[in-house]
Design an enzyme around this catalytic site. Structure first.
Site, PDB file in Angstrom:
ATOM      1  CG  HIS A 162     -38.080  40.418  -8.239  1.00  0.00           C
ATOM      2  ND1 HIS A 162     -36.749  40.348  -8.605  1.00  0.00           N
ATOM      3  CD2 HIS A 162     -38.152  39.759  -7.053  1.00  0.00           C
ATOM      4  CE1 HIS A 162     -36.059  39.691  -7.700  1.00  0.00           C
ATOM      5  NE2 HIS A 162     -36.894  39.309  -6.735  1.00  0.00           N
ATOM      6  CD  GLU A 346     -41.786  42.279  -3.793  1.00  0.00           C
ATOM      7  OE1 GLU A 346     -41.050  42.364  -2.795  1.00  0.00           O
ATOM      8  OE2 GLU A 346     -41.736  41.355  -4.604  1.00  0.00           O
TER       9      GLU A 346
END
Ligand code: ADP
Length: 369
Positions: A162, A346
């Site tokens: 992540h 992201e």
């Protein structure tokens, strides 16, 4: 400059097209069910062609030549890739080597890269790694206390995942707090189906809860998180499970799902709690307890933090859960520490990192290769 971000899963391609330097989103979409029965798209190459068709159909580009850069999310960069990289044959070879560390994710990412090279020959492609942000974690925090030969022979260590999300949230926190990132200590909590927490010291990741794989750390939707390894060996022996079957139990049948017995989805669990389901209640209590335990330990190793940030599906939307954690935290942490909810992006982070790499190498390297 138009930058296309491709996030390839085993049966899906998520994409977003941006205009830089402003970082404006022009288009986005999702191609699903690649290679599945009765699906019209059987390969990633066909999927990528469909992405390009969609961009033309939506008039997001008039010609594919307008796409100057394609940035790819790549899950595992091992110790080889500590920052984003231009993709060439040598990089593809090294990525193939990293695949043994992420057999579930990297092959799909590679498929996407190869498909883009086929469909849009010569386009500049960049790989951005989920693991890269955590490459600043010190040795004493990334090593496991097992014989060192396993690190030497198989590169077994904590990598963390992540990364683009934690990095994005940290950057946004620095904007919100109006303080340079390299002067901030933060604890960032990515709480989605997969969950991880990162300790950020002066802008750099110094520890994170996921490890060699995304299985370690917090309790997640279907993953168990931290567990005494002896439990796994014991169950394998008792139930005569193969490594693959054990992997399935720990990754797909545990976590919120395993405890509640009803779902990996926190919304369903909340519903069940309202109906008096005790196992659903236990699942939520365990989930929150572990988050708070990690925040506490990272608070200590950082010597305090300027902010604790929550993001992703649960972090951004489950107001009740985050309010409960906030209330618990406020009993011990000082009021000057901000508690922030920051929507993650992201793809935007991957696009910004890709843009920076191109900008910084202009003159040194042709953009189209
Ligand atoms: P992924 O890791 O698959 O990207 P997400 O970031 O989308 O996952 O997060 C999925 C999780 O977010 C699920 O557990 C879901 O229940 C939770 N979630 C999403 N919206 C809400 C909401 N409004 N209230 C509570 N939980 C939510």
């Amino acid at each position: 400059m138009k930058i296309l971000i491709i996030n390839c899963g085993s049966s899906s391609i998520k994409y977003k097209l941006y205009f830089f330097p402003k970082g404006h989103l022009i288009d986005k979409g999702l191609i699903e069910r690649i290679g599945e029965k009765n699906s019209s798209i059987s390969t990633h190459t066909q999927g990528v062609k469909k992405v390009f068709e969609n961009l033309i159909k939506n008039r997001s580009v008039t010609s594919l030549k307008e796409i100057e850069v394609i940035g790819h999310r790549v899950v595992h960069g091992a110790e080889t890739f500590r920052e984003p990289h231009f993709i060439n044959k040598e990089v593809i070879r090294k990525l193939e080597e990293c695949t043994k560390l992420a057999p579930l994710h990297n092959p799909a990412n590679l498929e996407g890269i190869k498909a883009c090279s086929k469909v849009l020959k010569g386009v500049c492609q960049i790989a951005v790694f989920d693991t890269a942000f955590h490459q600043t974690i010190p040795e004493y925090a990334y090593m496991y206390a097992i014989p060192v030969k396993y690190y030497k022979n198989y590169k077994i260590r904590r990598y963390g995942f992540h990364g683009s999300s934690h990095q994005f949230v940290a950057k946004r926190a620095s904007e919100i707090l109006k303080k340079p990132l390299n002067k901030l200590n933060l604890i960032t909590c990515h709480l989605g189906n997969g969950c991880s927490i990162t300790a950020i010291k002066k802008g750099r990741s110094v520890d994170t809860s996921m490890g060699f794989t995304p299985l370690e750390g917090l309790m997640m939707g279907t993953r168990c998180g931290d567990i005494d390894c002896a439990v796994v060996l014991y169950i394998m022996e008792k139930e005569k499970l193969t490594p693959g079957q054990a992997d399935m139990v720990l990754n797909k049948k545990s976590g919120l799902l395993g405890i509640s017995g009803v779902s990996n989805d926190l919304r369903v669990i909340k519903n069940q709690i309202r109906k008096g389901n005790k196992r659903a209640q236990l699942a939520l209590e365990m989930f929150i307890y572990r988050i708070e335990k990690y925040i506490g330990s990272y608070w200590f190793i950082l010597g305090g933090a300027d902010a604790i940030c929550f993001t992703a599906g649960i972090g951004e939307n489950s107001v009740e859960t985050i309010d409960r954690i906030k209330k618990d935290l406020r009993k011990v942490i000082p009021g000057k520490t901000r508690i922030l909810v920051i929507p993650t992006d992201e793809e935007l982070m991957i696009a910004a990192l890709s843009y920076n790499l191109v900008r910084d190498s202009k003159g040194k390297r042709k953009v189209r290769n």
